[in-house]
Design a protein around this motif. Structure first.
Motif, PDB file in Angstrom:
ATOM      1  N   MET A 141       0.793  -1.219  -0.035  1.00  0.00           N
ATOM      2  CA  MET A 141      -0.155   0.012  -0.202  1.00  0.00           C
ATOM      3  C   MET A 141       1.096   1.150  -0.081  1.00  0.00           C
ATOM      4  N   LYS A 142       0.162   2.524  -0.634  1.00  0.00           N
ATOM      5  CA  LYS A 142       1.374   3.902  -0.200  1.00  0.00           C
ATOM      6  C   LYS A 142       1.430   3.917   1.082  1.00  0.00           C
ATOM      7  N   ILE A 143      -0.098   3.709   1.985  1.00  0.00           N
ATOM      8  CA  ILE A 143       0.616   3.952   2.635  1.00  0.00           C
ATOM      9  C   ILE A 143      -0.612   3.283   3.461  1.00  0.00           C
ATOM     10  N   PRO A 144       0.842   2.512   4.517  1.00  0.00           N
ATOM     11  CA  PRO A 144       0.595   1.198   4.715  1.00  0.00           C
ATOM     12  C   PRO A 144      -0.369   0.557   6.369  1.00  0.00           C
ATOM     13  N   THR A 145      -1.406   0.060   6.024  1.00  0.00           N
ATOM     14  CA  THR A 145      -1.618  -0.015   7.942  1.00  0.00           C
ATOM     15  C   THR A 145      -1.526  -1.688   7.814  1.00  0.00           C
ATOM     16  N   SER A 146      -0.770  -2.393   7.509  1.00  0.00           N
ATOM     17  CA  SER A 146      -0.100  -3.341   7.899  1.00  0.00           C
ATOM     18  C   SER A 146       0.610  -3.884   7.411  1.00  0.00           C
ATOM     19  N   GLY A 147       1.337  -5.070   7.243  1.00  0.00           N
ATOM     20  CA  GLY A 147       2.329  -5.388   7.147  1.00  0.00           C
ATOM     21  C   GLY A 147       3.531  -5.979   7.724  1.00  0.00           C
ATOM     22  N   THR A 148       4.700  -5.988   7.865  1.00  0.00           N
ATOM     23  CA  THR A 148       6.155  -6.244   8.580  1.00  0.00           C
ATOM     24  C   THR A 148       6.806  -5.136   8.387  1.00  0.00           C
ATOM     25  N   HIS A 149       7.316  -5.323   9.967  1.00  0.00           N
ATOM     26  CA  HIS A 149       7.578  -3.850  10.268  1.00  0.00           C
ATOM     27  C   HIS A 149       8.785  -4.114  11.075  1.00  0.00           C
ATOM     28  N   SER A 150       9.067  -2.683  11.506  1.00  0.00           N
ATOM     29  CA  SER A 150      10.579  -2.601  12.456  1.00  0.00           C
ATOM     30  C   SER A 150      10.482  -2.695  13.851  1.00  0.00           C
ATOM     31  N   PRO A 151      11.226  -3.981  14.474  1.00  0.00           N
ATOM     32  CA  PRO A 151      10.626  -3.854  16.040  1.00  0.00           C
ATOM     33  C   PRO A 151      10.585  -2.521  16.253  1.00  0.00           C
ATOM     34  N   HIS A 152      11.300  -1.299  16.472  1.00  0.00           N
ATOM     35  CA  HIS A 152      10.537  -0.536  17.542  1.00  0.00           C
ATOM     36  C   HIS A 152       9.671   0.440  16.788  1.00  0.00           C
ATOM     37  N   ASP A 153       9.148   0.916  18.273  1.00  0.00           N
ATOM     38  CA  ASP A 153       7.774   1.849  17.844  1.00  0.00           C
ATOM     39  C   ASP A 153       8.250   3.027  17.616  1.00  0.00           C
ATOM     40  N   LEU A 154       7.090   4.234  18.132  1.00  0.00           N
ATOM     41  CA  LEU A 154       7.246   5.864  17.898  1.00  0.00           C
ATOM     42  C   LEU A 154       6.937   6.567  19.588  1.00  0.00           C
ATOM     43  N   LYS A 155       6.958   7.418  19.608  1.00  0.00           N
ATOM     44  CA  LYS A 155       6.340   8.027  20.181  1.00  0.00           C
ATOM     45  C   LYS A 155       5.021   8.549  20.218  1.00  0.00           C
ATOM     46  N   PHE A 156       4.093   8.941  20.382  1.00  0.00           N
ATOM     47  CA  PHE A 156       3.440   9.538  20.209  1.00  0.00           C
ATOM     48  C   PHE A 156       3.440  10.938  20.462  1.00  0.00           C
ATOM     49  N   GLY A 157       2.347  11.582  19.338  1.00  0.00           N
ATOM     50  CA  GLY A 157       2.750  12.757  19.401  1.00  0.00           C
ATOM     51  C   GLY A 157       2.959  13.583  18.619  1.00  0.00           C
ATOM     52  N   PHE A 158       3.211  14.844  17.982  1.00  0.00           N
ATOM     53  CA  PHE A 158       3.287  15.639  16.702  1.00  0.00           C
ATOM     54  C   PHE A 158       4.580  15.767  15.855  1.00  0.00           C
ATOM     55  N   TYR A 159       4.324  15.560  14.692  1.00  0.00           N
ATOM     56  CA  TYR A 159       5.619  15.203  14.077  1.00  0.00           C
ATOM     57  C   TYR A 159       5.760  16.583  12.816  1.00  0.00           C
ATOM     58  N   LYS A 160       6.915  16.767  13.060  1.00  0.00           N
ATOM     59  CA  LYS A 160       7.351  17.633  12.225  1.00  0.00           C
ATOM     60  C   LYS A 160       8.100  17.029  11.014  1.00  0.00           C
ATOM     61  N   GLU A 161       8.773  15.741  11.335  1.00  0.00           N
ATOM     62  CA  GLU A 161       9.577  15.268  10.039  1.00  0.00           C
ATOM     63  C   GLU A 161       9.270  14.028   9.541  1.00  0.00           C
ATOM     64  N   ARG A 162       8.935  13.665   8.772  1.00  0.00           N
ATOM     65  CA  ARG A 162       8.227  12.115   8.135  1.00  0.00           C
ATOM     66  C   ARG A 162       9.274  10.898   9.277  1.00  0.00           C
ATOM     67  N   PRO A 163       8.647  10.187   9.759  1.00  0.00           N
ATOM     68  CA  PRO A 163       9.081   9.145  10.076  1.00  0.00           C
ATOM     69  C   PRO A 163       8.794   7.522   9.545  1.00  0.00           C
ATOM     70  N   SER A 164       9.782   6.530   9.225  1.00  0.00           N
ATOM     71  CA  SER A 164       9.711   5.848   8.836  1.00  0.00           C
ATOM     72  C   SER A 164       8.179   4.868   8.357  1.00  0.00           C
ATOM     73  N   TYR A 165       7.582   4.347   7.748  1.00  0.00           N
ATOM     74  CA  TYR A 165       6.479   3.463   7.796  1.00  0.00           C
ATOM     75  C   TYR A 165       6.524   2.351   8.261  1.00  0.00           C
ATOM     76  N   GLU A 166       8.359   2.030   8.350  1.00  0.00           N
ATOM     77  CA  GLU A 166       8.465   0.647   9.183  1.00  0.00           C
ATOM     78  C   GLU A 166       7.972   1.161  10.865  1.00  0.00           C
ATOM     79  N   MET A 167       8.328   1.763  11.532  1.00  0.00           N
ATOM     80  CA  MET A 167       8.237   2.240  12.568  1.00  0.00           C
ATOM     81  C   MET A 167       6.634   2.520  12.930  1.00  0.00           C
ATOM     82  N   LEU A 168       5.877   3.248  11.792  1.00  0.00           N
ATOM     83  CA  LEU A 168       5.035   3.422  12.067  1.00  0.00           C
ATOM     84  C   LEU A 168       3.598   2.266  11.601  1.00  0.00           C
TER      85      LEU A 168
END
Length: 243
Positions: A119-146
């Motif tokens: 998917m262009k904006i994925p909502t599932s799939g294999t991903h990074s073992p690390h996630d992100l803090k909740f909150g507002f981001y000014k820079e784009r995080p990786s899909y792997e973490m999202l």
């Protein structure tokens, strides 16, 4: 939307705050009267009169100390409760009619490195073992973490880089909402279609909006937050970014 309209029912905590302040004022009056009694207790008074004033002073001080404790409890409880209720997801239960697409589930394995998604904006799939803090981001995080965040029931609001400040402020407000161990992230994403203002995602769920609407986004958050396939208690996740 005016966030003040999102309050429901009588504001009992505000009433408790006013009661606490009133009790505090009474305690101050008690201290003033105790000081006055102490001042009146001079050497010119008879022993019996001194004992009466001393007893009065002790009583007033004890009462004032008690009132201060009660006042602190009332004010503290009110402030803590108001702060915790400010971002309750129940306030997002607008029950707005929304159009949500249920996406194919591409699995939820873990892998390091750069991954590709169907998917262009994925909502599932294999991903990074690390996630992100909740909150507002000014820079784009990786899909792997999202995608890892989605797995834990988080909601992600994708917006166009260079979006107007008014929209950014609204998105920032929404990122404060949490439920159990899940939260909300807002991230800039050039993959948002040009004819859409935001794309909101949960695990295998996508909602696109040509124009941002807080009632619609709030409803999506309310209906989908903390519904990922791997739910983590809040005392473990502590705002995301810990797994």
């Amino acid at each position: 939307m005016d966030h003040s309209t999102m309050q429901h029912g009588p504001d009992f905590m505000a009433i408790l705050l006013y009661i606490g302040l009133a009790i505090f004022v009474l305690s101050i009056i008690g201290y003033v009267l105790a000081a006055k009694a102490h001042k009146q207790n001079s050497s010119r008074l008879k022993k019996a009169e001194k004992q009466v004033l001393k007893k009065k002073q002790k009583t007033l001080l004890l009462l004032s100390h008690t009132l201060v404790i009660i006042a602190v409890c009332c004010v503290g409880t009110s402030l803590i409760q108001q702060n915790s209720n400010k971002y309750s997801v129940e306030k997002l239960n607008f029950n707005a009619p929304i159009q949500v697409v249920t996406d194919k589930d591409y699995g939820r394995g873990h892998a390091d490195g750069t991954l590709s998604y169907e998917m262009k904006i994925p909502t599932s799939g294999t991903h990074s073992p690390h996630d992100l803090k909740f909150g507002f981001y000014k820079e784009r995080p990786s899909y792997e973490m999202l995608v890892h965040n989605l797995e834990h029931g988080d909601i992600i609001i994708h917006y166009h880089p260079g979006a107007p400040k008014e929209l950014l402020d609204q998105l920032d407000y929404l990122t404060h909402f949490k439920k159990a161990g899940a939260g909300v992230l807002a991230v800039p994403n050039p993959d948002v279609p040009s004819d859409q203002e935001v794309v909101v995602t949960a695990w295998t769920k996508t909602m696109q909006l040509t124009k941002f609407d807080e009632a619609s986004v709030g409803t999506f958050i309310y209906q989908n937050i903390d519904k990922g396939p791997e739910q983590i208690p809040s005392e473990v996740r502590r705002g995301g970014g810990t797994m």
